[in-house]
Design a protein around this motif. Structure first.
Motif, PDB file in Angstrom:
ATOM      1  N   ALA A 154       6.842 -58.447  29.075  1.00  0.00           N
ATOM      2  CA  ALA A 154       5.799 -59.063  28.241  1.00  0.00           C
ATOM      3  C   ALA A 154       6.237 -60.459  27.798  1.00  0.00           C
ATOM      4  CB  ALA A 154       5.510 -58.176  27.034  1.00  0.00           C
ATOM      5  N   LYS A 155       7.507 -60.578  27.387  1.00  0.00           N
ATOM      6  CA  LYS A 155       8.043 -61.871  26.926  1.00  0.00           C
ATOM      7  C   LYS A 155       7.973 -62.933  28.016  1.00  0.00           C
ATOM      8  CE  LYS A 155      11.893 -61.906  23.579  1.00  0.00           C
ATOM      9  NZ  LYS A 155      10.995 -61.976  22.477  1.00  0.00           N
ATOM     10  N   SER A 156       8.054 -62.496  29.283  1.00  0.00           N
ATOM     11  CA  SER A 156       8.023 -63.458  30.389  1.00  0.00           C
ATOM     12  C   SER A 156       6.588 -63.752  30.821  1.00  0.00           C
ATOM     13  CB  SER A 156       8.834 -62.930  31.575  1.00  0.00           C
ATOM     14  OG  SER A 156       8.210 -61.800  32.141  1.00  0.00           O
ATOM     15  N   LEU A 157       5.607 -63.156  30.111  1.00  0.00           N
ATOM     16  CA  LEU A 157       4.197 -63.361  30.452  1.00  0.00           C
ATOM     17  C   LEU A 157       3.372 -63.488  29.159  1.00  0.00           C
ATOM     18  CD1 LEU A 157       2.967 -63.317  33.412  1.00  0.00           C
ATOM     19  CD2 LEU A 157       1.784 -61.269  32.627  1.00  0.00           C
ATOM     20  N   HIS A 158       3.765 -64.491  28.366  1.00  0.00           N
ATOM     21  CA  HIS A 158       3.005 -64.824  27.146  1.00  0.00           C
ATOM     22  C   HIS A 158       2.894 -63.692  26.128  1.00  0.00           C
ATOM     23  CE1 HIS A 158       1.991 -68.893  28.097  1.00  0.00           C
ATOM     24  NE2 HIS A 158       1.515 -68.561  29.272  1.00  0.00           N
ATOM     25  N   GLY A 159       3.773 -62.713  26.203  1.00  0.00           N
ATOM     26  CA  GLY A 159       3.689 -61.619  25.237  1.00  0.00           C
ATOM     27  C   GLY A 159       2.467 -60.748  25.452  1.00  0.00           C
ATOM     28  N   GLN A 160       1.953 -60.790  26.702  1.00  0.00           N
ATOM     29  CA  GLN A 160       0.741 -60.044  27.058  1.00  0.00           C
ATOM     30  C   GLN A 160       1.106 -58.577  27.315  1.00  0.00           C
ATOM     31  OE1 GLN A 160      -1.784 -62.496  29.616  1.00  0.00           O
ATOM     32  NE2 GLN A 160      -2.117 -60.693  30.866  1.00  0.00           N
ATOM     33  N   THR A 161       0.283 -57.656  26.838  1.00  0.00           N
ATOM     34  CA  THR A 161       0.617 -56.233  26.981  1.00  0.00           C
ATOM     35  C   THR A 161       0.351 -55.709  28.391  1.00  0.00           C
ATOM     36  OG1 THR A 161      -1.565 -55.747  26.109  1.00  0.00           O
ATOM     37  CG2 THR A 161       0.282 -55.563  24.565  1.00  0.00           C
ATOM     38  N   LYS A 162      -0.464 -56.421  29.173  1.00  0.00           N
ATOM     39  CA  LYS A 162      -0.716 -55.982  30.551  1.00  0.00           C
ATOM     40  C   LYS A 162      -0.544 -57.167  31.479  1.00  0.00           C
ATOM     41  CE  LYS A 162      -4.077 -52.415  29.505  1.00  0.00           C
ATOM     42  NZ  LYS A 162      -5.507 -52.149  29.388  1.00  0.00           N
ATOM     43  N   ASP A 163       0.079 -56.950  32.633  1.00  0.00           N
ATOM     44  CA  ASP A 163       0.167 -58.057  33.584  1.00  0.00           C
ATOM     45  C   ASP A 163      -1.127 -58.138  34.397  1.00  0.00           C
ATOM     46  OD1 ASP A 163       0.365 -56.163  35.631  1.00  0.00           O
ATOM     47  OD2 ASP A 163       2.540 -56.340  35.793  1.00  0.00           O
ATOM     48  N   ALA A 164      -1.223 -59.169  35.241  1.00  0.00           N
ATOM     49  CA  ALA A 164      -2.477 -59.437  35.958  1.00  0.00           C
ATOM     50  C   ALA A 164      -2.877 -58.254  36.840  1.00  0.00           C
ATOM     51  CB  ALA A 164      -2.317 -60.701  36.797  1.00  0.00           C
ATOM     52  N   LEU A 165      -1.883 -57.584  37.457  1.00  0.00           N
ATOM     53  CA  LEU A 165      -2.197 -56.463  38.349  1.00  0.00           C
ATOM     54  C   LEU A 165      -2.773 -55.290  37.542  1.00  0.00           C
ATOM     55  CD1 LEU A 165      -2.046 -55.637  41.344  1.00  0.00           C
ATOM     56  CD2 LEU A 165       0.159 -54.581  40.862  1.00  0.00           C
ATOM     57  N   ALA A 166      -2.166 -54.998  36.402  1.00  0.00           N
ATOM     58  CA  ALA A 166      -2.651 -53.891  35.556  1.00  0.00           C
ATOM     59  C   ALA A 166      -4.078 -54.167  35.066  1.00  0.00           C
ATOM     60  CB  ALA A 166      -1.710 -53.688  34.373  1.00  0.00           C
ATOM     61  N   LYS A 167      -4.364 -55.445  34.842  1.00  0.00           N
ATOM     62  CA  LYS A 167      -5.709 -55.800  34.354  1.00  0.00           C
ATOM     63  C   LYS A 167      -6.785 -55.606  35.415  1.00  0.00           C
ATOM     64  CE  LYS A 167      -6.360 -59.421  31.819  1.00  0.00           C
ATOM     65  NZ  LYS A 167      -6.274 -60.886  31.663  1.00  0.00           N
ATOM     66  N   THR A 168      -6.373 -55.543  36.691  1.00  0.00           N
ATOM     67  CA  THR A 168      -7.379 -55.354  37.749  1.00  0.00           C
ATOM     68  C   THR A 168      -7.803 -53.887  37.862  1.00  0.00           C
ATOM     69  OG1 THR A 168      -5.729 -54.968  39.477  1.00  0.00           O
ATOM     70  CG2 THR A 168      -6.429 -57.244  39.147  1.00  0.00           C
ATOM     71  N   GLN A 169      -7.074 -52.977  37.234  1.00  0.00           N
ATOM     72  CA  GLN A 169      -7.454 -51.563  37.306  1.00  0.00           C
ATOM     73  C   GLN A 169      -8.768 -51.355  36.534  1.00  0.00           C
ATOM     74  OE1 GLN A 169      -5.290 -49.854  39.354  1.00  0.00           O
ATOM     75  NE2 GLN A 169      -4.312 -51.868  39.403  1.00  0.00           N
ATOM     76  N   ILE A 170      -9.546 -50.343  36.943  1.00  0.00           N
ATOM     77  CA  ILE A 170     -10.844 -50.089  36.316  1.00  0.00           C
ATOM     78  C   ILE A 170     -10.668 -49.882  34.809  1.00  0.00           C
ATOM     79  CG2 ILE A 170     -12.738 -48.383  36.157  1.00  0.00           C
ATOM     80  CD1 ILE A 170     -12.335 -48.017  39.240  1.00  0.00           C
TER      81      ILE A 170
END
Ligand SMILES: *Cc1c(COP(=O)(O)O)cnc(C)c1O
Length: 407
Positions: free
Chosen positions: A225-241
């Motif tokens: 998360a720290k390496s991606l703006h402290g975001q709880t989901k990465d881009a791949l996880a966000k593509t899930q339904i």
């Protein structure tokens, strides 16, 4: 012209990258995760996080450990700027220490530099030669040193001593007491920059190997998360339904590796020991054999009962010359169509660090190593004939300069 360090790009790498380009997923995704798992198996440490560079990985881990203004971080004077610049980014004080004859940080000098403000030591395995990790690991655990450590953050309380954060930009595959670089200390950072032994064009990896009771899976999630703006989901996880909603839990960084980069790494790691390191060692042996007959040549140590290099670059030193003569020798070598280099100009000689008050006179061994050093090319596609050309260019150049200036 014999180049200094071109990357090894063959059809296998091209095919793997093209496969990624056609896959529909080019940023951090399944190939990055697969590369992380292969790196963990390779190094023998506990968990790996791939990042955009070694610089990003080092800075991420200093931030994770809570390094900030008022803290001190011990760094070798003899290294690339990345090792020290990341400390400056965190607002902490860089405490340079001198080198030993093998180019690596002097453990004796580290001991003298430790204060109650010291939070981290960043040893660097120069040219792939592992530092004396038994001595460094023992030093930070010595009771009289440990009791002066002043923990401020949760992580600092848990470790309750100085963190050893190894800069292994040169040394993936190096060994110390039969263990690989990656599980020799608390945290190790590899670089996959284009000139390094194992490249992904740009990239790096953080190898976690912390003692009990650190929870490595939890730290991996936190660092991811720290390496991606402290975001709880990465881009791949966000593509899930239904996966569109995410949160930002801290103002993190943008340090992730892409699957395009990871595809190069996947090919390289699979053949690294059986192919890349074998060829690099052959080149080291050939240089060492060729220069052994000249008493002006000081050959670097690269294998003994304790340690084995990753054979990154061959750090030849010329006995009895000064910095100006070394520079002339390099010019003569270039005139013979061979690219060489110097690893490194010590950081206290660089304008920024000079202006900050550091003085190279305080680091006499680092200066001596630098003033007589010429880095010779070592890479997969360097043929035996090219090695002979490099050796001849060096020998002719040294004899010409030394003869000329001693007349
Ligand atoms: C190359 C290098 C780095 C930085 O690596 P990047 O992946 O380019 O950030 C750090 N330390 C040393 C000693 C290096 O040579």
């Amino acid at each position: 012209m014999i180049p200094f360090s071109p990357p090894r790009i063959d059809q296998k790498i091209v095919d793997e990258v093209v496969d990624t380009l056609h896959s529909g997923w080019i940023t951090t995704g399944p190939k990055t995760k697969r590369f992380e798992n292969l790196l963990t198996a390779y190094g023998g440490h506990k968990v790996t996080l791939c990042v955009s560079s070694a610089s990003a990985g080092l800075e991420l881990m200093l931030r994770w450990y809570g390094v900030k203004e008022g803290d001190e971080v011990i760094v070798p004077a003899y290294t690339y700027a990345a090792t020290a610049n990341v400390v400056v980014h965190c607002g902490a004080k860089v405490v340079f220490v001198d080198a030993d004859d093998d180019f690596n940080i002097s453990v004796e000098a580290i001991e003298k530099a430790i204060t109650p403000r010291t939070k981290v030591i960043i040893p660097v395995d120069i040219a792939g030669w592992p530092c004396d990790y038994d001595a460094i690991n023992a030093l930070v655990r010595r009771p009289e040193i440990q009791e002066h450590f002043c923990p401020l953050t949760k992580e600092q309380h848990l470790l309750n001593r100085i963190l050893v954060l190894s800069d292994a930009a040169h040394s993936i595959g190096g060994q110390y007491h039969e263990k690989k670089v990656g599980n020799l200390t608390d945290i190790t950072v590899y670089s996959f920059h284009a000139v390094k032994n194992l490249t992904t064009a740009e990239g790096g990896a953080v190898c976690l190997n912390l003692p009990e009771p650190f929870d490595h899976d939890a730290i991996y999630r936190e660092l991811n998360a720290k390496s991606l703006h402290g975001q709880t989901k990465d881009a791949l996880a966000k593509t899930q339904i239904g996966g569109w909603r995410y949160d930002i839990i801290e103002p993190g960084y943008k340090y992730n590796m892409t699957d395009i980069q990871a595809s190069i790494g996947l090919v390289e790691i699979a053949r690294y020991d059986s192919d890349m390191l074998v060829r690099r060692k052959q080149i080291f042996d050939k240089y060492a054999g060729a220069f052994a007959k000249y008493d002006w040549a000081q050959i670097p140590e690269y294998e003994n009962d304790e340690k084995k290099s990753s054979f990154h670059v061959f750090l030849l030193r010329i006995n009895g010359i000064n910095e100006q003569q070394r520079d002339q020798v390099i010019q003569e070598i270039f005139n013979r169509e061979v690219a060489v280099n110097v690893h490194f100009v010590p950081l206290p000689m660089m304008t920024y660090y000079c202006n900050e008050g550091y003085d190279i006179l305080d680091f006499p061994v680092a200066y001596d190593n630098f003033s007589r050093e010429i880095s010779l090319p070592v890479y997969y596609d360097l043929t035996d004939e090219m090695v002979d050309t490099v050796v001849n260019a060096v020998v002719e150049s040294v004899l010409k300069v030394v003869y000329y200036t001693s007349k």
